[in-house]
Design an enzyme around this catalytic site. Sequence first.
Site, PDB file in Angstrom:
ATOM      1  N   LYS A 258      -8.289 -23.027  28.801  1.00 29.45           N
ATOM      2  CA  LYS A 258      -8.247 -22.966  26.976  1.00 29.45           C
ATOM      3  C   LYS A 258      -8.958 -23.927  26.518  1.00 29.45           C
ATOM      4  O   LYS A 258      -8.708 -25.158  27.084  1.00 29.45           O
ATOM      5  CB  LYS A 258      -6.665 -22.963  26.528  1.00 29.45           C
ATOM      6  N   ARG A 332       2.238 -11.988  31.870  1.00 30.73           N
ATOM      7  CA  ARG A 332       2.590 -10.691  32.362  1.00 30.73           C
ATOM      8  C   ARG A 332       2.415 -10.641  33.929  1.00 30.73           C
ATOM      9  O   ARG A 332       3.064  -9.830  34.662  1.00 30.73           O
ATOM     10  CB  ARG A 332       1.509  -9.817  31.792  1.00 30.73           C
TER      11      ARG A 332
HETATM   12  N1  BES Z   1       0.781 -18.174  26.339  1.00 27.76           N
HETATM   13  C1  BES Z   1      -0.223 -17.592  25.773  1.00 27.76           C
HETATM   14  C2  BES Z   1       0.024 -16.735  24.595  1.00 27.76           C
HETATM   15  C3  BES Z   1       0.222 -17.582  23.199  1.00 27.76           C
HETATM   16  C4  BES Z   1      -0.822 -17.981  22.382  1.00 27.76           C
HETATM   17  C5  BES Z   1       1.528 -18.105  23.115  1.00 27.76           C
HETATM   18  C6  BES Z   1      -0.334 -18.685  21.340  1.00 27.76           C
HETATM   19  C7  BES Z   1       2.038 -19.028  22.016  1.00 27.76           C
HETATM   20  C8  BES Z   1       0.876 -19.253  21.122  1.00 27.76           C
HETATM   21  C9  BES Z   1      -0.612 -16.448  26.712  1.00 27.76           C
HETATM   22  O1  BES Z   1      -0.510 -16.825  28.294  1.00 27.76           O
HETATM   23  C10 BES Z   1      -2.191 -16.284  26.695  1.00 27.76           C
HETATM   24  O2  BES Z   1      -2.963 -17.134  27.214  1.00 27.76           O
HETATM   25  N2  BES Z   1      -2.604 -15.068  26.283  1.00 27.76           N
HETATM   26  C11 BES Z   1      -3.784 -14.789  26.168  1.00 27.76           C
HETATM   27  C12 BES Z   1      -4.239 -13.434  26.484  1.00 27.76           C
HETATM   28  C13 BES Z   1      -5.587 -12.855  26.774  1.00 27.76           C
HETATM   29  C14 BES Z   1      -6.164 -13.839  27.799  1.00 27.76           C
HETATM   30  C15 BES Z   1      -5.903 -11.599  27.332  1.00 27.76           C
HETATM   31  C16 BES Z   1      -4.087 -14.776  24.754  1.00 27.76           C
HETATM   32  O3  BES Z   1      -3.374 -14.265  23.803  1.00 27.76           O
HETATM   33  O4  BES Z   1      -5.075 -15.274  24.288  1.00 27.76           O
HETATM   34 MN    MN Z   2      -2.141 -17.940  28.889  1.00 31.15          MN
END
Ligand code: BES
Ligand code: MN
Length: 479
Positions: A258, A332
């Site tokens: 990230k 997931r």
């Molecule tokens: N933990 C994150 C989702 C999240 C984002 C929680 C902001 C709380 C605040 C999750 O693991 C994630 O990174 N999701 C990605 C999925 C994508 C790569 C398909 C997302 O939401 O960007």
């Molecule tokens: Mn994630």
Amino acid sequence: MDVVSYKGGINEYEGDCLVFFVPEGDFSVLDLLREDNKKILKRIIEAENFKGEKDKLLKIPLGDKVKSVYLVGVGKKESVDEEIYRRASAIGVRQMKKDKYRRGLFIGVDKERAVVEGVLLGNYEFDKYKTKKDNENKKGVEEVGLYEGDEENIRLGKIFAEAQIYARNLVNEPGNVINPVTLSEIAKKLAEEKGLECKVYDEKDIQEMGMLALYSVGKGSSTPPRFIHIIYKPEKPKKKIVFVGKGLTFDSGGLNIKPGDYMRTMKIDKSGACAVLGIMKAVAELKPDVEVHGLIGAAENMPGGSAYRPDDIIRAKNGKTIEIDNTDAEGRVTLADVLSYASDLKPDLIIDMATLTGACMVALGEYTAGLFSNDDELARSLEEASRKTGERIWRLPLDDERLRKKIKSNVADVVNSGGRYGGAITAAMFLQEFVGEGIKWAHLDIAGPAYSKEDFFYYQKGATGFGVRLCLEYLLSNT
Ligand code: BES
Ligand code: MN
Ligand code: ZN
């Protein structure tokens, strides 16, 4: 801080303040006061043009035994509900904190549970790491009395609020303190204290059990993953319910790392897991006639040398294969195994909570969780519980067969990312692949409401503990 029922007279009260809940245009609650004080109050109320509007506070110095009277408006009498009392109580207790008052008496309370919740949650602060407290000689609010408060409702309010505070405290801990191993130790300690059964599986057990999806997500970190199973089993259970929580103690994104701004706050990616622990704590205290299981797949998503990669194909516990498109869609993947395990328990229903997708925040905003379910009645009951607890949820669909095609893989059974559009839905559809045939299931995507950027209502900046009271309310009203 404690909340107690106060059975004495109002005019004899010896604390710092009296807090009256006032419906719009109805000041009858002040009739409980001594005539001279009542007169003073009425004059000031008129001068200040205070009407009892929702969320408004009027502070009146009294200089009597008590120092001040607060009037907190609760709005139109017909529409006063639990949530309004919760917010009004937080307004009251926060003013006490500001004024450095120790003891207060709340009057005009007819929903004690909500008031206790508002007081305890509103008074919450996470300052254990500040070596110099904001106010050195601050002892904080010590006691709130509820005038002729019902003892049983007060007891329930405390259990609910303290479970939520327990979850908040855990979520607020950073990744260098809570990792999969320390989280499992915390779960064990909780279980021991509360007389619950708790099994912790280490990284070897996890592989032997075929939970290679959970294992894979955890293997890029120098702290290995853990699988946690907590059980509450009464004598003659009427039902079996499983709560599942996403337990990413930190989510760096893994190899699909990230950017800094998005990585910040990712200690909260264990919010679902911490909510499950809070729920189990309260269940042990409430002792319902239901068998309750709490499951947590704990892992840290890191880009270490043995991290799982994009293109990897992993076999989950239920035999289905997962193609990794993006290592940042890790929640997931861990939940795939935990939901399979949950299904093997043959429960009546499964409820999972996960900070799963940013897409859910795009869809619903930061204050509402996404609800997904394969069962209309379960969804309706959760919506009903949500109206009572003030934790907003909104149902999103699982029946879009064209959207479902997005998680089809060319090389495996499913792929772990369905792209940008409908991201919260495709994530939920992915989870559904791992829920056993015929088992009622609800998924709460709590990515938004698990964390708050600012103080509001009875929340403070930081972890909210979202989902704890919602699930407890569901549990108590549906068993
Ligand atoms: N933990 C994150 C989702 C999240 C984002 C929680 C902001 C709380 C605040 C999750 O693991 C994630 O990174 N999701 C990605 C999925 C994508 C790569 C398909 C997302 O939401 O960007
Ligand atoms: Mn994630
Ligand atoms: Zn995550």
